[in-house]
Design an enzyme around this catalytic site. Structure first.
Site, PDB file in Angstrom:
ATOM      1  CG  MET A  20      -1.868  -1.222   1.216  1.00 23.29           C
ATOM      2  SD  MET A  20      -3.077  -1.186   2.562  1.00 23.29           S
ATOM      3  CE  MET A  20      -4.194   0.103   1.970  1.00 23.29           C
ATOM      4  CB  SER A  21       1.811   3.545  -2.670  1.00 23.51           C
ATOM      5  OG  SER A  21       0.585   3.838  -3.337  1.00 23.51           O
ATOM      6  CB  CYS A  65      11.449   0.659  -6.877  1.00 24.41           C
ATOM      7  SG  CYS A  65      10.576   0.753  -5.294  1.00 24.41           S
ATOM      8  CB  CYS A  74       9.137   8.213  -5.067  1.00 22.77           C
ATOM      9  SG  CYS A  74      10.446   7.000  -4.786  1.00 22.77           S
ATOM     10  CB  VAL A  82      -6.819   5.902  -5.766  1.00 21.92           C
ATOM     11  CG1 VAL A  82      -6.180   6.025  -7.137  1.00 21.92           C
ATOM     12  CG2 VAL A  82      -8.254   5.402  -5.876  1.00 21.92           C
TER      13      VAL A  82
END
Length: 352
Positions: A8-9, A102, A198, A12
């Site tokens: 979960m980042s 990643c 990021c 949505v």
């Protein structure tokens, strides 16, 4: 009951992926990977993934779904496998794709390792891609929403990883996912998507590299394809193949970065047609199911946002060679070439 870790980042997509898995009756936990502290990348803002606000958004959704929620600290691995490689690739004249690294080293290596340690069955992510099992083999496929398809950044998945991964969003469009999030009352239903890397949210890769390494990169010469000096560049890490803007060169016509000569600290500028090439080689190649024997006709793309193009590929020792039917623009060292057979990913590797 099957058990799944939901990556979960705080966005949505992963939130709705978690919703789907809970709805299907899986025993789920939510997990956010802590990859860095904002201070580590020289920003104080929380408007980037892995920030405190993202963690709180993910925690809120997990609580709403009745799922336990954890934050796993993978900062050391992210520094070594992603940030250090990102910097090294720029220093060697390439243009890296840290999202691929990643996925390879964090989501589907470290997080899957944590899955095994905890006795869970699957890692679930919010990627727009699909996995198909057929005759005991697992195949990676494009997502149904081709405008969001993320199969390009997932080419490194092994058969074992594919067998323990679920992509519940693969057959949905982005609009459908947002509608589900709104219907379920998720606070991140309208959350803006980050378009930047990021750990470089302002897009200034060179400034990040200089701050992170403490180095300064020497100025050098811009030259044309005949070796004539056109002006001075500001450090070789500041440029990538195909770049036209920000060169500060008055050539009387558009000029583009065509080559980077690291040894002599030169950047070669040329015309748009100088950017086209038909042949490439790639290393660290991953075949999703099997290596080809002899030459293979397929399609490939060398950048995330492009349509795959017809080519012929073959093994060249430890490398993979590809010859495109028509020349491709700005094929760049450090980026990935990913092979396709229709909707199926054949494999991929790093362009050299």
């Amino acid at each position: 009951m099957k058990k799944a870790i939901i990556a979960m980042s705080g966005g949505v997509d992963s939130s709705v992926a978690a919703y789907f898995m809970v709805k299907k009756g899986f025993d789920c936990i939510g997990a956010t990977m802590k990859l860095y502290d904002n201070e580590d990348i020289g920003i104080s803002s929380e408007k980037t993934c892995c920030s405190l606000s993202d963690i709180e958004d993910a925690r809120s959704v997990a609580r709403r779904l009745g799922m336990p929620y954890y934050v796993f600290n993978f900062k050391e691995d992210f520094e070594e496998k992603v940030i250090d490689k990102f910097i090294r690739t720029y220093e060697l004249g390439g243009t890296p794709n840290p999202c691929i690294d990643c996925n390879r080293y964090l989501k589907f290596e470290k997080l899957m390792q944590r899955m095994e340690e905890l006795g869970y069955d699957y890692v679930v992510t919010g990627h727009y891609a699909d996995i198909e099992e057929k005759d005991g083999r697992f195949y990676l496929k494009k997502g149904r929403d081709l405008s969001k398809d993320q199969s390009y950044v997932l080419y490194s998945l092994s058969q074992y990883q594919l067998s323990h991964t679920l992509f519940p969003l693969g057959r949905f469009s982005k609009n459908e996912i947002r509608e589900i999030a709104q219907k379920e009352g998720f606070l991140n239903a309208k959350k803006h998507e980050s378009q930047d890397i990021c750990f470089v949210p302002d897009g200034d890769y060179a400034a990040f590299i200089e701050k992170h390494t403490g180095k300064s990169y020497e100025k050098g010469s811009f030259v044309d394809t005949n070796g004539n000096i056109l002006g001075q560049h500001s450090g070789i890490i500041r440029y990538t193949i195909g770049q036209r803007k920000g060169l500060g060169i008055a050539a009387g016509k558009p000029v583009y970065v065509c080559k980077k000569d690291i040894k002599n600290n030169l950047i070669v500028l040329g015309d748009n047609e100088d950017l086209f090439s038909s042949y490439l080689e790639a290393e660290n190649f991953n075949w999703i199911y099997e290596k080809p024997e002899g030459k293979l006709k397929c399609k490939a793309k060398t950048r995330y946002n492009m349509t795959e193009q017809p080519c012929t590929v073959w093994l060249e020792g430890d490398r993979v060679a590809a010859l495109f039917d028509s020349p491709q623009r700005a094929v760049t060292s450090g980026q990935a070439v990913v092979l396709y057979d229709g909707d199926y990913v054949i494999g991929g590797g790093t362009i050299i």
